[in-house]
Design a protein around this motif. Sequence first.
Motif, PDB file in Angstrom:
ATOM      1  N   MET A  25       7.578 -11.000  -2.792  1.00 29.77           N
ATOM      2  CA  MET A  25       7.006 -11.645  -1.742  1.00 29.77           C
ATOM      3  C   MET A  25       7.584 -12.952  -2.730  1.00 29.77           C
ATOM      4  O   MET A  25       7.442 -13.254  -3.186  1.00 29.77           O
ATOM      5  N   LEU A  26       8.100 -14.190  -1.695  1.00 33.69           N
ATOM      6  CA  LEU A  26       8.796 -15.390  -1.559  1.00 33.69           C
ATOM      7  C   LEU A  26       8.061 -16.181  -0.737  1.00 33.69           C
ATOM      8  O   LEU A  26       7.140 -15.313   0.489  1.00 33.69           O
ATOM      9  N   ASP A  27       7.000 -17.155  -1.399  1.00 36.38           N
ATOM     10  CA  ASP A  27       6.322 -17.799  -0.764  1.00 36.38           C
ATOM     11  C   ASP A  27       6.720 -18.935  -0.056  1.00 36.38           C
ATOM     12  O   ASP A  27       8.110 -19.064  -0.050  1.00 36.38           O
ATOM     13  N   HIS A  31       5.922 -14.451  -5.753  1.00 33.04           N
ATOM     14  CA  HIS A  31       4.903 -13.375  -6.311  1.00 33.04           C
ATOM     15  C   HIS A  31       5.085 -12.492  -5.741  1.00 33.04           C
ATOM     16  O   HIS A  31       6.042 -11.269  -5.601  1.00 33.04           O
ATOM     17  N   ILE A  32       4.094 -11.395  -7.473  1.00 37.74           N
ATOM     18  CA  ILE A  32       4.357 -10.382  -7.593  1.00 37.74           C
ATOM     19  C   ILE A  32       3.300  -8.837  -7.541  1.00 37.74           C
ATOM     20  O   ILE A  32       2.600  -9.893  -9.004  1.00 37.74           O
ATOM     21  N   GLY A  33       3.303  -7.843  -7.003  1.00 39.59           N
ATOM     22  CA  GLY A  33       2.807  -7.093  -7.280  1.00 39.59           C
ATOM     23  C   GLY A  33       2.964  -5.632  -8.131  1.00 39.59           C
ATOM     24  O   GLY A  33       4.178  -5.549  -7.532  1.00 39.59           O
ATOM     25  N   TYR A  34       1.999  -5.453  -8.698  1.00 40.39           N
ATOM     26  CA  TYR A  34       2.902  -4.178 -10.383  1.00 40.39           C
ATOM     27  C   TYR A  34       1.158  -3.872 -11.072  1.00 40.39           C
ATOM     28  O   TYR A  34       0.279  -4.058 -10.723  1.00 40.39           O
ATOM     29  N   SER A  43       2.013  -2.560  -2.833  1.00 41.23           N
ATOM     30  CA  SER A  43       2.393  -3.365  -1.691  1.00 41.23           C
ATOM     31  C   SER A  43       1.690  -4.899  -1.804  1.00 41.23           C
ATOM     32  O   SER A  43       0.585  -4.473  -1.692  1.00 41.23           O
ATOM     33  N   LEU A  44       2.577  -5.863  -1.586  1.00 44.66           N
ATOM     34  CA  LEU A  44       1.931  -6.477  -1.822  1.00 44.66           C
ATOM     35  C   LEU A  44       2.540  -7.494  -0.221  1.00 44.66           C
ATOM     36  O   LEU A  44       3.894  -7.591   0.492  1.00 44.66           O
ATOM     37  N   ALA A  45       1.731  -8.353   0.699  1.00 41.24           N
ATOM     38  CA  ALA A  45       1.922  -9.676   1.580  1.00 41.24           C
ATOM     39  C   ALA A  45       1.018 -10.987   1.340  1.00 41.24           C
ATOM     40  O   ALA A  45       0.056 -10.900   0.199  1.00 41.24           O
ATOM     41  N   LEU A  46       1.393 -11.643   1.652  1.00 40.87           N
ATOM     42  CA  LEU A  46       1.721 -12.783   1.616  1.00 40.87           C
ATOM     43  C   LEU A  46       0.564 -13.125   2.640  1.00 40.87           C
ATOM     44  O   LEU A  46       1.555 -13.067   4.090  1.00 40.87           O
ATOM     45  N   ASP A  47      -0.492 -13.391   2.590  1.00 36.70           N
ATOM     46  CA  ASP A  47      -1.354 -14.851   4.534  1.00 36.70           C
ATOM     47  C   ASP A  47      -0.229 -15.528   4.459  1.00 36.70           C
ATOM     48  O   ASP A  47       0.999 -16.281   4.052  1.00 36.70           O
ATOM     49  N   ASP A  48      -0.617 -16.769   6.078  1.00 33.05           N
ATOM     50  CA  ASP A  48      -0.080 -18.040   6.369  1.00 33.05           C
ATOM     51  C   ASP A  48      -0.227 -18.960   5.403  1.00 33.05           C
ATOM     52  O   ASP A  48       0.645 -20.458   5.012  1.00 33.05           O
ATOM     53  N   GLY A  49      -1.227 -18.801   4.520  1.00 28.72           N
ATOM     54  CA  GLY A  49      -1.765 -20.007   3.431  1.00 28.72           C
ATOM     55  C   GLY A  49      -1.317 -19.658   2.071  1.00 28.72           C
ATOM     56  O   GLY A  49      -1.224 -19.962   1.008  1.00 28.72           O
ATOM     57  N   GLY A  50      -0.423 -18.171   1.786  1.00 26.21           N
ATOM     58  CA  GLY A  50       0.499 -18.131   0.740  1.00 26.21           C
ATOM     59  C   GLY A  50      -0.767 -16.794  -0.756  1.00 26.21           C
ATOM     60  O   GLY A  50      -0.116 -17.042  -1.661  1.00 26.21           O
ATOM     61  N   ILE A  61       2.208  -2.557   3.025  1.00 29.83           N
ATOM     62  CA  ILE A  61       1.006  -3.334   3.511  1.00 29.83           C
ATOM     63  C   ILE A  61       1.854  -4.501   4.152  1.00 29.83           C
ATOM     64  O   ILE A  61       2.595  -5.182   4.296  1.00 29.83           O
ATOM     65  N   ALA A  62       1.211  -4.430   5.717  1.00 28.08           N
ATOM     66  CA  ALA A  62       1.933  -5.791   6.639  1.00 28.08           C
ATOM     67  C   ALA A  62       0.699  -6.459   6.766  1.00 28.08           C
ATOM     68  O   ALA A  62      -0.578  -6.032   7.400  1.00 28.08           O
ATOM     69  N   LEU A  63       0.802  -7.459   7.233  1.00 28.68           N
ATOM     70  CA  LEU A  63       0.187  -8.381   7.781  1.00 28.68           C
ATOM     71  C   LEU A  63       0.573  -8.531   9.316  1.00 28.68           C
ATOM     72  O   LEU A  63       1.632  -9.247   9.160  1.00 28.68           O
ATOM     73  N   ASP A  64      -0.941  -8.913  10.042  1.00 26.99           N
ATOM     74  CA  ASP A  64      -0.575  -8.713  11.272  1.00 26.99           C
ATOM     75  C   ASP A  64      -0.653 -10.859  11.612  1.00 26.99           C
ATOM     76  O   ASP A  64      -0.020 -11.560  10.409  1.00 26.99           O
ATOM     77  N   GLU A  65      -0.101 -11.587  12.747  1.00 23.85           N
ATOM     78  CA  GLU A  65      -0.102 -13.337  12.664  1.00 23.85           C
ATOM     79  C   GLU A  65      -1.183 -13.442  12.370  1.00 23.85           C
ATOM     80  O   GLU A  65      -1.839 -14.603  12.469  1.00 23.85           O
ATOM     81  N   THR A  66      -2.544 -13.090  12.512  1.00 23.41           N
ATOM     82  CA  THR A  66      -4.077 -13.406  12.092  1.00 23.41           C
ATOM     83  C   THR A  66      -4.299 -12.963  11.107  1.00 23.41           C
ATOM     84  O   THR A  66      -5.274 -13.140  10.223  1.00 23.41           O
TER      85      THR A  66
END
Length: 809
Positions: A435-437, A443-446, A478-485, A530-535
């Motif tokens: 993912m890109l911040d 950012h890479i999970g592996y 699997s990787l996701a970034l939150d609103d704070g990066g 994985i995915a993150l919702d708006e919260t």
Amino acid sequence: METRFSSRVLVRHGDLLALAFLALSLAVSVAGTQPEDWMIECADCPKRFGKMTDRCLCLDTSGFPHIAYGHDHLYYAWFDGAFWHHETVDTSPGVGMFTSMAMDSMGFPHISYFDLTNGDLKYASQDGNGWQIQTVDAQDSVGTYASMALDGNGFPHISYRDDTSLDIKYASWNGSEWEIQIIDSDDRIDRYSTLELDAAGFPHIGYLYDNPSPQNDELTYAYLDGTGWHFETVDSTLWNSLHLSIALGSTGAPRISYNSDGNLRYACSTDSGWQVQTVDSEGDVGGSSSLVLDGTESPHISYFVYYPDFDVRYAYLDGSVWQIETVESTGSVGWATSLALDDAGQAHVSYLEVWSKDLLKYARRDESGWHAQIIDEEGSVGEYSSLALDVLGLPHISYFDREDGDLKYVTRDATGWQAVTVDVEGDAGLSTALMLDNMGFAHIGYVGAGSVKHASWDGSVWRIQTVASESPATESVSLALDDGGFPHVSLMNEYPARVLKYAHRDETGWYVEAVDGIGASGGAARGTSIALDETDSPQIAYFQMVSKNLIHASRSGAGWQIHVVDSEGEVGMYPSMELDGDNHPHISYYGNGALKYAYWNGSAWSIQNVDSEAGATPHPTRCTSLALDPLGFPHISYHDAVNDDLKYAYWDGSAWQIRTVDSEGKVGGYSSLALDGMGFPHMSYYHATNCDLKYARGAAQGNVTLVGQIVGNDLVLCWNPVIGTEQYWVYGASNDPFFTPGDAPGFEHRMAVLPAITTTWSSPVGVGDPTANRTYLISVVDDIETEIARSNRFGEYDFEANLSYGARE
């Protein structure tokens, strides 16, 4: 493994105006503007070679070496006395194994080789006009273990195996067409053939029989004369025989080197029959033998020592005594040797070194001994790829370098692909997720060195952290970034118990918790997303091994809520999940041999079969990747296991549309999908035939959409690719107070000429100053510089209303 990236875009406050304009400019029905074709590139495509024969090395009249080799493509390397030169002869995928080369009287090379993709025997010859390529035999699967020689007219003759019928075949060029004969059609024919021509141009061929009872091999010799084909048994006491090589004396008497039961043997035809000698029996020796005769008709043989030293050796008959030398003993060397003698009788050998990375090597002998050098090296990259697009629509891909065992990362700019190595510890890069911040940093999970890791680029260095070190599975990160990066990771542990886990990081460090697991006899495996919702609360889709169901888990203040999504048969392998604007999950996955899609409609799961002929099997190459367009319609890239193709499916509002993206060779594994701002799909994927990382993007036919934004102090123009393009021409028009938007200005001028692979152009101050050129368009031209398409105009009021230069940093 994870091949999904979040549809949420994190942006700096200063970029919001530009991105808002970009979104408004592209607010079209993505499903209604699907590409008519695809543009495919190599993102990282190192060479592959192997299965070379005893005749892939030749010397020219100056004694300089020429080598033919390949696997992904056909390659040719030659030395001019000062430098080595490298050339790709045949760029088709999956060609170049079983190369055999000869040079004609003019010094031009001729090469026979195998086309793995199509199962054909091919032939390439060089003349004053370049390389000429022909398909010699395309009947069933033919062309392995080929051996070639040229007659007095320079015409090629080739012996080879028909892998379908297990026949030994012989092809000869008569000046206008190929004449093909079946030499031996006994179903006991095993492997290997070796060919030489006598002074009259008649072929002499050695090959092997595999006897089922008794369990031994037979070395057979066949030759053609004016009366027909004749056959002789050379040696009927072979065991695990390998790699034949034939040479003819001045009278046409054949000699053959070969391996049997770990010994190097040499057979010579005499008036009293075949005489067989054991040349070398010290260890497990004699594989990959290559035989030539010197001016006195004394034999010289190069060969491989499998045990104990993995060496390449050289033997020659000195009177009645065999002299044996070690050519090189560094690493595992000596595979696929090919021997040639120069006019002084000195030996030259090409061979492979097979260790952490396969190397093509060449050694020559002189009075001081043997001198070896590396000619070329191969690679295997592209597995576990994960793709993300930056705000300009440029691709970023993380992936695994199997040859070196490294995690790699590649990006593309206007000059091409730029690859870097991120992590070299252990087998780093198994199961990557990228993912890109909000700064555009990766950012890479592996999985690496037995642990789940997280690598992040801070603009100057890669920072690597261990997320969990409990022997996780190598296919389930699997990787996701939150609103704070901050990163959030879903992962699998296989030992001592299969457990789905969730990890996240904040300012203080990493936190890991179990989500689902049923012990050592089962649990979750074969994919997680994985995915993150708006919260920033996580949702995870995964396949559960015990129930063989697709499961969805969501985290709330009360803990993890786990629900079965699909339970009809064995379903849920290698899922990819995205959340729509209502935070409802959408999941692509495999089940019961089909590509499937499920989404939560607010009250229940809706499940559809997308492609019932996908033929998925439980293997990570069969992954799916899902993205949602602005209308919430799903788009999926996946591997068609039946045809070994990369395919793309999308919902157009009423039905699923399925397209084949790439079908050249075995392609489509580990695919990762992203949609750009114009709705065009981009994919990274693995080319299994060539062991390459490939990249495909959807392209329109003559429909060019131009958008732009201010990035720093530059104006950046972006447009969709167009099939059939030779170049893009960038035009600008000066600001004229009498100019009415939509009218063609009379002072338009060309500002840049860009190659067909380019779809972005940056105009810094001083080079086409955007403050002096307020209107832009892209002209698409073909190879004779005829315009085949033209973009919309961009600028004037668009700039004044949306991209005010007062906002420039």
